[in-house]
Every structure is written in C-alpha cells, then in structure tokens.
Design an enzyme around this catalytic site. Structure first.
Site, PDB file in Angstrom:
ATOM      1  N   GLU A 155      -3.959   7.207  -7.856  1.00  0.00           N
ATOM      2  CA  GLU A 155      -4.021   6.240  -8.954  1.00  0.00           C
ATOM      3  C   GLU A 155      -5.298   6.458  -9.754  1.00  0.00           C
ATOM      4  O   GLU A 155      -6.367   6.632  -9.167  1.00  0.00           O
ATOM      5  CB  GLU A 155      -3.992   4.810  -8.405  1.00  0.00           C
ATOM      6  CG  GLU A 155      -2.694   4.457  -7.695  1.00  0.00           C
ATOM      7  CD  GLU A 155      -2.635   3.010  -7.228  1.00  0.00           C
ATOM      8  OE1 GLU A 155      -3.527   2.214  -7.623  1.00  0.00           O
ATOM      9  OE2 GLU A 155      -1.722   2.675  -6.475  1.00  0.00           O
ATOM     10  N   ARG A 158       0.847  -1.178   0.000  1.00  0.00           N
ATOM     11  CA  ARG A 158       0.000   0.000   0.000  1.00  0.00           C
ATOM     12  C   ARG A 158       0.890   1.237   0.000  1.00  0.00           C
ATOM     13  O   ARG A 158       1.865   1.316   0.748  1.00  0.00           O
ATOM     14  CB  ARG A 158      -0.929   0.029   1.220  1.00  0.00           C
ATOM     15  CG  ARG A 158      -2.029  -1.029   1.193  1.00  0.00           C
ATOM     16  CD  ARG A 158      -3.039  -0.739   0.092  1.00  0.00           C
ATOM     17  NE  ARG A 158      -4.153  -1.682   0.095  1.00  0.00           N
ATOM     18  CZ  ARG A 158      -4.174  -2.813  -0.596  1.00  0.00           C
ATOM     19  NH1 ARG A 158      -3.119  -3.133  -1.340  1.00  0.00           N
ATOM     20  NH2 ARG A 158      -5.223  -3.600  -0.561  1.00  0.00           N
ATOM     21  N   HIS A 188       0.276  -0.434 -10.672  1.00  0.00           N
ATOM     22  CA  HIS A 188      -0.520  -1.261  -9.767  1.00  0.00           C
ATOM     23  C   HIS A 188      -0.952  -2.570 -10.442  1.00  0.00           C
ATOM     24  O   HIS A 188      -2.135  -2.879 -10.566  1.00  0.00           O
ATOM     25  CB  HIS A 188      -1.746  -0.505  -9.257  1.00  0.00           C
ATOM     26  CG  HIS A 188      -2.206  -1.008  -7.923  1.00  0.00           C
ATOM     27  ND1 HIS A 188      -2.871  -0.228  -7.014  1.00  0.00           N
ATOM     28  CD2 HIS A 188      -2.080  -2.226  -7.332  1.00  0.00           C
ATOM     29  CE1 HIS A 188      -3.147  -0.936  -5.927  1.00  0.00           C
ATOM     30  NE2 HIS A 188      -2.676  -2.154  -6.105  1.00  0.00           N
TER      31      HIS A 188
END
Length: 319
Positions: free
Chosen positions: A267, A238, A286
């Site tokens: 993001e 994270r 990601h």
C-alpha cells in the site's frame, strides 16, 4: 525556535482542517505530506529536520533502522492504541516517546457493509453502465435475507458487523481460534464448529481478525476451495490474513462469486498491481478507518499528545 512536526500520508489534505492545532501553534510548525514515501531512504531524508512525527495507523513502518537515522526525533504519534510496525524498543533506546490516540470501530463496520452490499447488488457495474449508456440491468443481485453470513472473528468490529447482518434477517455464524459459545451467544450468533465448516456453508464470509502468527495466511487456496461458487469474501482487516495470490486465482477462475478488499499486500498499490485488473473484485484504497469523525479524533488527540509532551507529561504512551 519552533519544533517541526511532520504529518505523514495526509492524502486528503485534511489534517489541519479537521482538528484545531491552535494549542501547539506557538511552539510547533506543522508540515503535512500528501504523498507517500515508499522507501526508508526517502522517509529518512524527508524527516531529517523534524522533532515530531504524526503517522496514521500502520501505514508507515518505523523499524529500528529508520529511528536510528532520525537523531532529532523526540515524539512519534500514531493513531490508534496498537501498532505492529513501530519498533518500540528502538524508540525507547533513542529517547523517542511514542503516543497513540483513540480509534472508532464503527467506520470499518460501515465500510464492510458497503463492500458486501456493493458486491451483492452489482452496484459498481450497474452504476457505470447507467452513467455510460450501457445496458439497462445486467446483473442479478444476491439476496441477503435468509442467507448465511460467516464471520472470521467476533471482536468489537465483528460483533457490530454481526448485528447488522441479523437486522437484514441473515443467519450469522462466527469462528476464531479463541471464540467461545458464551461470546457467540452474547452477540446472538451461532458458533461454527470449525473454520472449514464456516467456509463451506456461508454465502458471505467477512474477515475481522487481528494479524498474528496464528492468523497470517489463515485463508489460502485450500480454504478458498471450500467456499461455494456463489460465495463472496470480504476482507477489511489485514491483507496478510488472506493469501492474495490464491484469492486472485480464485477470482480469475470463477471458483467464488466475488470479493471485496480494503487491504493489500503493498500500500499504496502500484499502478501495475494485479489487484487493479482482477475480475469479480470490488476494492477500495484502505478506507476502513477513513471518516471525518475518526480523523477528527486522530488529529485532535494528536494535538493533545503533542501538547502534553511539550508540557512534560506525555499521555496515551505506547510501548
């Protein structure tokens, strides 16, 4: 009339390819959105006509304010069985059922090693030079054998990363606030005396912790200053666990050798985000859980969740 189902952030346009939506096709119209909605207003407008929404992991927050703006929403399906960006109390108040799916731990393990190996052997700059007519060899690879891998977190993912490190002949140490010697012994790694010791003595540090009040900002400027100038940091967990500004400063200043990131404070990353131009950084958008098998599980079980909901017997209910 059919219910409408929105599939969010289908960036690769594969949601209806990797799973069979036949079991709900007679009752549900599926609409996939390949772009990201970056504001609550945009999301509320786009989802106004949908009774069902399928969202991936924690990409899209569903706070109470958004749920209140979607009076027609009846079912929200999120991949994985944990989600920190959905207001479950608000969902319950508004009569929205929230369901999850299984999620494999192996894809983020594999991506962790892709980043670590890519950093250690200069894969990206060497490949770019070779294909672009640049110099033949310009980097000196960092060895893994005999080096120390420090893991922050030794849960399901961290333990799998540890076993790969051991297979490479690395010395693997681990630390977290709740980690016990018994757990470390079970995995076959050394329990570090402290976070500080792990950072000072490791050649490679990889983050595998859940985000919470105790882990938010766990790695900041003081912690990064403890790392060796030849050390590498990898974060596929994270973004908020590592202070991004402090990490960028360390990369620009050359106080660590490099970093591998798969998670970010915003993001998708804006085009002008400083991460995009940071030196000594290998970054991916990601991709930790983005694999064909995992997506087949996500969307296949999303279909099962929808079918069960339509039958009046919801499964994998969250909250």
């Amino acid at each position: 009339m059919k219910l409408r189902c929105a599939v969010l952030d289908d960036f690769q346009s594969v949601a209806t390819e990797v799973a069979d939506w036949g079991p709900v096709a007679d009752e549900v119209e599926v609409v996939c959105f390949s772009g990201h909605f970056d504001s609550e207003d945009a999301l509320a407008e786009a989802l106004a006509g949908f009774e069902i929404v399928v969202t991936l992991r924690e990409r899209v927050p569903f706070p109470g304010s958004l749920i209140a703006r979607l009076p027609g929403l009846r079912l929200l399906v999120a991949s994985g069985m944990r989600n920190s960006v959905i207001d479950f109390e608000a969902a319950a108040r508004h009569g929205v059922t929230v369901c999850g799916t299984a999620s494999a731990s192996t894809p983020p393990v594999e991506l962790t090693w892709a980043l670590l190996l890519g950093l250690a052997r200069g894969i990206v700059p060497e490949s770019a030079a070779l294909r672009g007519g640049g110099p033949w060899q310009s980097t000196l690879g960092a060895d893994l054998y005999g080096r120390r891998l420090g893991l922050l977190g030794l849960g399901k993912i961290g333990a799998r990363v540890a076993r790969v490190g051991l297979a490479f002949g690395m010395e693997v140490v681990a630390w977290s606030q709740n980690l016990t010697k018994e757990r470390a012994d079970e995995v076959g790694v050394v329990l570090a005396a402290s976070k500080e010791e792990l950072l000072r003595t490791s050649d490679f540090v990889s983050v595998h912790l859940a985000l919470g009040e105790r882990t938010r900002g766990l790695i900041g400027a003081p912690e990064l200053a403890l790392m060796r100038p030849t050390g590498y940091l990898v974060n596929t967990s994270r973004a908020a666990i590592v202070d991004q500004d402090a990490l960028l400063a360390a990369l620009r200043g050359g106080t660590i050798a490099g970093a591998g990131l798969d998670v970010f404070d915003v993001e998708p990353l804006p085009a002008d985000h400083p991460v995009r131009t940071a030196p000594r950084l290998l970054a991916t958008p990601h991709l930790g859980y983005v694999s064909r098998d995992n997506y087949a599980t996500y969307y296949g079980q999303a279909v099962e969740d929808i079918r069960a909901f339509l039958d009046g017997e919801p499964v994998r209910v969250l909250g």
